[in-house]
Design an enzyme around this catalytic site. Sequence first.
Site, short mmCIF file in Angstrom:
data_model
loop_
_atom_site.label_atom_id
_atom_site.label_comp_id
_atom_site.label_asym_id
_atom_site.label_seq_id
_atom_site.Cartn_x
_atom_site.Cartn_y
_atom_site.Cartn_z
N HIS A 179 63.25 -12.43 49.14
CA HIS A 179 64.16 -11.46 48.51
C HIS A 179 63.89 -11.33 47.01
CE1 HIS A 179 66.59 -11.66 52.23
NE2 HIS A 179 66.39 -12.96 52.16
N SER A 300 47.71 2.33 27.40
CA SER A 300 48.63 3.43 27.19
C SER A 300 48.12 4.33 26.06
CB SER A 300 50.02 2.89 26.82
OG SER A 300 50.83 3.91 26.27
N LYS A 306 50.03 -2.12 25.49
CA LYS A 306 50.18 -2.07 26.94
C LYS A 306 48.88 -2.43 27.67
CE LYS A 306 53.00 -1.14 29.27
NZ LYS A 306 53.39 0.19 29.78
N GLU A 313 48.38 -0.32 41.24
CA GLU A 313 49.37 0.74 41.44
C GLU A 313 48.78 1.90 42.23
OE1 GLU A 313 50.71 1.63 37.51
OE2 GLU A 313 51.83 -0.24 37.32
#
Length: 489
Positions: A179, A300, A306, A313
């Site tokens: 979880h 970024s 970043k 992804e």
Amino acid sequence: MIKISFLYSNTALVNVMSSSKFQLWGGCFEEEPSSVLRRLNDSLPVDFRLFREDIQGSRAWAEELFQSHHLSANDNLAIQKGLDSVEKEIEQELTENGKLKDAEEDIHSVIECRLFKHSGDAAFRLHTARSRNDQSATDTRLWMLASLPKLTSAIVELITVLATRAENEIDIISAGYTHLQRAQPVRWSHFLLSHAWALRDDVTRLEEQRSRLSRCPLGSGALAGCALTIDRKRLALNLGFDDIMPNSMFAVGSRDHLVEFFNWASLCALHLSRLAEDLIIYSSQEYGIVRFSDQFSTGSSLMPQKRNPDGQELIRGAAGLFLGEAFGFSCVLKGLPSTYNKDLQSDKELLFRTYDRLLDCLKISAGSIRTMKVNIDRALNSLEPGMLATDLAHMLVRRGVPFRKAHHLVGTALLRATNLGLDLRNLPYSEYIAICPEFGTEEELKAVFSWEASVEQYTSSGGTARKAVINQLEILHIWLQKYNKECIV
């Protein structure tokens, strides 16, 4: 040999062959197809990738016509030599241009048109008793039989990367989650192997499809079969198939092998997506357990600091596309009448797109994991004493306390520690004994709070103890060695 009279108007055929495009149909048509229909209908920008398979099938078909006495030796020889020349031409053009500029609607028409230029009138005999329905179905199966092993090899490579890291990083202990909440300590290797086993099943599932895929449709004609006497089994074996499709209508209309492949690909992508999701989480600054190499990270355009796990992804996003295309193709099939319908033309576009994308995802996953770094300290810092609550319950069980009661007693200790602003490790010994004397001596209680001792309890097969993880690795290595040996053979 039976002499076949090939009746045609020389003038008409020459005109067709010298026109701006050559098509395999149209004798009873007085008008050209509309340009908008051609944009939707023409498949050459997609099916040019089947040129080798189409030529392979044509070679075998001409040879079978010859063996069955429906084609002369001279015509067969002319066709075979002509196909060799056509294959070299197309290979060169694709190498130079990346595409074919022919005006024909599909790769079948391109090859037959070019064949005429090399083989003359013999080319007009090649399509005898053959339909694009069985031709296209055969090409697709041949392409899949040749190409799918590359997917298998890519999965095996990813499994090997996971197994290698698991072997090298067996001493790293980190938090295991359920979880998305800290649950129990596990070896990092155990986590890696959990994904390796899912991928191993993907290899098995793909190999199970081969027996159904390796059945030859050629010789089924448009739908009724071949009106000339041929040996379809000989033809199938010459093409490398294991068997023939047993029914001509089934042969030209079935795309079950593609449905199987698309659904398999979506499941494999689902496994890659779950692995990617775990690594995305572990690479975040909040976790910091893994850091992807520059090769598999991006930045970024606005924020200089970043470091984004875009490869993972993209894999996660692609998994949704695989699921959508698998479902979408089943929707195409569900309402079709028997045998071939033009709706089926979309199969190749989806096949190539699925194959290309999945192969890229597998390579990105393997490269990312091979080059990523694991922060051992951050892995250890993900552990906290509350994760040993189950270990305390097990200790009570070993002292004869029923598990349900032990579970409740440890829960009471957790509540007491929370009320005192402490964790389980720092809860005073007197508090434990007040809750339950079976917690043992102070030294015995302290011994529970060891990450190594915790994971080493799980010695049964499939567990996270060192011995159990090594056993998993041994089984996986045996499977990998067997697979690699079979590939060499």
